[in-house]
Design a protein around this motif. Structure first.
Motif, PDB file in Angstrom:
ATOM      1  N   MET A  27       0.809  -1.205   0.000  1.00  0.00           N
ATOM      2  CA  MET A  27       0.000   0.000   0.000  1.00  0.00           C
ATOM      3  C   MET A  27       0.853   1.270   0.000  1.00  0.00           C
ATOM      4  O   MET A  27       0.359   2.370  -0.166  1.00  0.00           O
ATOM      5  CB  MET A  27      -0.923   0.018   1.228  1.00  0.00           C
ATOM      6  N   ALA A  28       2.168   1.140   0.201  1.00  0.00           N
ATOM      7  CA  ALA A  28       3.012   2.315   0.377  1.00  0.00           C
ATOM      8  C   ALA A  28       2.985   3.232  -0.826  1.00  0.00           C
ATOM      9  O   ALA A  28       3.095   4.448  -0.694  1.00  0.00           O
ATOM     10  CB  ALA A  28       4.438   1.875   0.684  1.00  0.00           C
ATOM     11  N   ASP A  29       2.869   2.668  -2.040  1.00  0.00           N
ATOM     12  CA  ASP A  29       2.907   3.488  -3.237  1.00  0.00           C
ATOM     13  C   ASP A  29       1.514   3.834  -3.754  1.00  0.00           C
ATOM     14  O   ASP A  29       1.378   4.420  -4.819  1.00  0.00           O
ATOM     15  CB  ASP A  29       3.708   2.793  -4.339  1.00  0.00           C
ATOM     16  N   ARG A  30       0.478   3.494  -3.014  1.00  0.00           N
ATOM     17  CA  ARG A  30      -0.878   3.825  -3.433  1.00  0.00           C
ATOM     18  C   ARG A  30      -1.156   5.290  -3.134  1.00  0.00           C
ATOM     19  O   ARG A  30      -0.716   5.842  -2.123  1.00  0.00           O
ATOM     20  CB  ARG A  30      -1.892   2.940  -2.711  1.00  0.00           C
ATOM     21  N   LYS A  31      -1.903   5.940  -4.011  1.00  0.00           N
ATOM     22  CA  LYS A  31      -2.266   7.341  -3.809  1.00  0.00           C
ATOM     23  C   LYS A  31      -3.141   7.491  -2.570  1.00  0.00           C
ATOM     24  O   LYS A  31      -3.845   6.577  -2.162  1.00  0.00           O
ATOM     25  CB  LYS A  31      -3.025   7.863  -5.027  1.00  0.00           C
ATOM     26  N   GLU A  32      -3.099   8.691  -2.000  1.00  0.00           N
ATOM     27  CA  GLU A  32      -4.025   9.004  -0.923  1.00  0.00           C
ATOM     28  C   GLU A  32      -5.461   9.051  -1.473  1.00  0.00           C
ATOM     29  O   GLU A  32      -5.675   9.249  -2.665  1.00  0.00           O
ATOM     30  CB  GLU A  32      -3.668  10.346  -0.292  1.00  0.00           C
ATOM     31  N   LEU A  33      -6.409   8.898  -0.562  1.00  0.00           N
ATOM     32  CA  LEU A  33      -7.810   8.815  -0.951  1.00  0.00           C
ATOM     33  C   LEU A  33      -8.566  10.051  -0.479  1.00  0.00           C
ATOM     34  O   LEU A  33      -8.365  10.520   0.649  1.00  0.00           O
ATOM     35  CB  LEU A  33      -8.450   7.570  -0.329  1.00  0.00           C
ATOM     36  N   VAL A  34      -9.445  10.564  -1.333  1.00  0.00           N
ATOM     37  CA  VAL A  34     -10.423  11.578  -0.954  1.00  0.00           C
ATOM     38  C   VAL A  34     -11.803  10.954  -1.069  1.00  0.00           C
ATOM     39  O   VAL A  34     -12.150  10.388  -2.119  1.00  0.00           O
ATOM     40  CB  VAL A  34     -10.315  12.835  -1.839  1.00  0.00           C
ATOM     41  N   ILE A  35     -12.578  11.052  -0.006  1.00  0.00           N
ATOM     42  CA  ILE A  35     -13.932  10.494   0.027  1.00  0.00           C
ATOM     43  C   ILE A  35     -14.921  11.618  -0.254  1.00  0.00           C
ATOM     44  O   ILE A  35     -14.944  12.635   0.452  1.00  0.00           O
ATOM     45  CB  ILE A  35     -14.223   9.852   1.393  1.00  0.00           C
ATOM     46  N   VAL A  36     -15.723  11.448  -1.280  1.00  0.00           N
ATOM     47  CA  VAL A  36     -16.732  12.448  -1.644  1.00  0.00           C
ATOM     48  C   VAL A  36     -18.036  12.075  -0.951  1.00  0.00           C
ATOM     49  O   VAL A  36     -18.641  11.042  -1.257  1.00  0.00           O
ATOM     50  CB  VAL A  36     -16.911  12.510  -3.173  1.00  0.00           C
ATOM     51  N   GLY A  37     -18.444  12.903  -0.004  1.00  0.00           N
ATOM     52  CA  GLY A  37     -19.641  12.644   0.784  1.00  0.00           C
ATOM     53  C   GLY A  37     -19.289  12.404   2.241  1.00  0.00           C
ATOM     54  O   GLY A  37     -18.457  11.543   2.552  1.00  0.00           O
ATOM     55  N   PHE A  38     -19.914  13.176   3.122  1.00  0.00           N
ATOM     56  CA  PHE A  38     -19.651  13.059   4.557  1.00  0.00           C
ATOM     57  C   PHE A  38     -20.875  12.522   5.293  1.00  0.00           C
ATOM     58  O   PHE A  38     -21.046  12.703   6.480  1.00  0.00           O
ATOM     59  CB  PHE A  38     -19.253  14.439   5.121  1.00  0.00           C
ATOM     60  N   SER A  39     -21.719  11.819   4.548  1.00  0.00           N
ATOM     61  CA  SER A  39     -22.894  11.185   5.149  1.00  0.00           C
ATOM     62  C   SER A  39     -22.464   9.930   5.918  1.00  0.00           C
ATOM     63  O   SER A  39     -21.271   9.623   6.035  1.00  0.00           O
ATOM     64  CB  SER A  39     -23.878  10.797   4.057  1.00  0.00           C
ATOM     65  N   GLY A  40     -23.462   9.178   6.385  1.00  0.00           N
ATOM     66  CA  GLY A  40     -23.151   7.932   7.089  1.00  0.00           C
ATOM     67  C   GLY A  40     -22.350   6.970   6.242  1.00  0.00           C
ATOM     68  O   GLY A  40     -21.395   6.344   6.722  1.00  0.00           O
ATOM     69  N   PHE A  41     -22.718   6.842   4.960  1.00  0.00           N
ATOM     70  CA  PHE A  41     -21.962   5.906   4.125  1.00  0.00           C
ATOM     71  C   PHE A  41     -20.551   6.414   3.865  1.00  0.00           C
ATOM     72  O   PHE A  41     -19.615   5.622   3.786  1.00  0.00           O
ATOM     73  CB  PHE A  41     -22.680   5.637   2.800  1.00  0.00           C
ATOM     74  N   GLY A  42     -20.382   7.719   3.757  1.00  0.00           N
ATOM     75  CA  GLY A  42     -19.035   8.262   3.625  1.00  0.00           C
ATOM     76  C   GLY A  42     -18.153   7.881   4.799  1.00  0.00           C
ATOM     77  O   GLY A  42     -16.978   7.520   4.623  1.00  0.00           O
ATOM     78  N   ARG A  43     -18.711   7.916   5.991  1.00  0.00           N
ATOM     79  CA  ARG A  43     -17.934   7.545   7.176  1.00  0.00           C
ATOM     80  C   ARG A  43     -17.679   6.038   7.222  1.00  0.00           C
ATOM     81  O   ARG A  43     -16.637   5.589   7.705  1.00  0.00           O
ATOM     82  CB  ARG A  43     -18.648   8.043   8.431  1.00  0.00           C
ATOM     83  N   GLU A  44     -18.637   5.255   6.709  1.00  0.00           N
ATOM     84  CA  GLU A  44     -18.395   3.804   6.606  1.00  0.00           C
ATOM     85  C   GLU A  44     -17.263   3.510   5.624  1.00  0.00           C
ATOM     86  O   GLU A  44     -16.426   2.633   5.871  1.00  0.00           O
ATOM     87  CB  GLU A  44     -19.677   3.095   6.183  1.00  0.00           C
ATOM     88  N   VAL A  45     -17.228   4.243   4.518  1.00  0.00           N
ATOM     89  CA  VAL A  45     -16.137   4.065   3.556  1.00  0.00           C
ATOM     90  C   VAL A  45     -14.807   4.474   4.181  1.00  0.00           C
ATOM     91  O   VAL A  45     -13.766   3.862   3.914  1.00  0.00           O
ATOM     92  CB  VAL A  45     -16.428   4.854   2.263  1.00  0.00           C
ATOM     93  N   TYR A  46     -14.830   5.495   5.021  1.00  0.00           N
ATOM     94  CA  TYR A  46     -13.622   5.873   5.758  1.00  0.00           C
ATOM     95  C   TYR A  46     -13.066   4.674   6.543  1.00  0.00           C
ATOM     96  O   TYR A  46     -11.865   4.365   6.479  1.00  0.00           O
ATOM     97  CB  TYR A  46     -13.935   7.032   6.707  1.00  0.00           C
ATOM     98  N   LEU A  47     -13.942   3.979   7.265  1.00  0.00           N
ATOM     99  CA  LEU A  47     -13.480   2.826   8.047  1.00  0.00           C
ATOM    100  C   LEU A  47     -12.995   1.698   7.142  1.00  0.00           C
ATOM    101  O   LEU A  47     -12.004   1.029   7.438  1.00  0.00           O
ATOM    102  CB  LEU A  47     -14.602   2.340   8.968  1.00  0.00           C
TER     103      LEU A  47
END
Length: 214
Positions: free
Chosen positions: A1-21
């Motif tokens: 995972m070291a060379d994988r790009k950082e992630l931006v999550i579009v949406g701060f709803s409940g599902f956005g936070r689930e995707v964060y986890l």
């Protein structure tokens, strides 16, 4: 995972936070969230901040994006609006607790497969699809772009789901049938016959409730 790009999550709803986890379970570094609700700007979740509105995604063009919005129609509109401004790089996220046989399952860009889901063989999942927790997807099934499959859905084999379809929590779909584009199957429904495009079905067995427009 070291060379994988950082992630931006579009949406701060409940599902956005689930995707964060989900992303943290995969060891992905998260740059932040984007959300059009200005009241959310500057808020944090797990030390990760809501950076700005979605139209500012180009400020983070060195990152990958996932659009974590449950409604298929809204998700499509957001992605189309982003792509007017450029060509984002999308992340495909598969929870480590999902069972997906990579050699037998094709999953498109920007799609999310959540924990507990099982995809068997010869399955095609399109771009920007959400398959939520504890679903089963049977052999030779196709799920079209921008569709959402809610938790605990059972999809039998040889099912065709076209784009922008929403399948409600706990629904069951009989093998060999199809769901037309833009349709919605209500939660807990048992679908035993094919659904035309732009319709809402509900019940056990599921029946037509109404037609919906684009």
């Amino acid at each position: 995972m070291a060379d994988r790009k950082e992630l931006v999550i579009v949406g701060f709803s409940g599902f956005g936070r689930e995707v964060y986890l989900l992303a943290t379970r995969l060891g992905i570094k998260i740059r932040g969230f984007l959300d059009d609700n200005v009241d959310n700007h500057g808020k944090t979740y797990g030390n990760t901040v809501v950076l700005s509105s979605v139209d500012r995604w180009t400020d983070y063009s060195d990152c990958e994006f996932v659009v974590a919005i449950g409604n298929p129609r809204v998700r499509k509109r957001v992605i189309e609006a982003m792509e007017v401004r450029g060509r984002p790089s999308y992340a495909t996220l598969i929870d480590p607790a999902a069972i997906v046989h990579a050699e037998h399952v094709r999953i498109g860009n920007g799609s999310v497969i959540c924990a507990g889901t099982i995809c068997t063989v010869d399955i095609e999942i399109g771009d920007h699809v959400i398959v939520n927790i504890n679903c089963t997807v049977g052999h030779d099934t196709v799920i079209g772009d921008f569709s959402t499959v809610a938790p605990i859905v059972a999809i039998s084999g040889n099912v065709s789901i076209e784009e922008r379809v929403e399948v409600g929590t706990g629904a069951s779909i009989r093998q060999g049938i199809s769901i037309g584009a833009g349709s919605m199957l209500g939660m807990g429904s048992v679908l035993t016959k094919s659904m035309p495009a732009q319709t809402v079905y509900f019940g056990s067995p599921a029946k037509l409730i109404k037609n919906i427009s684009e």
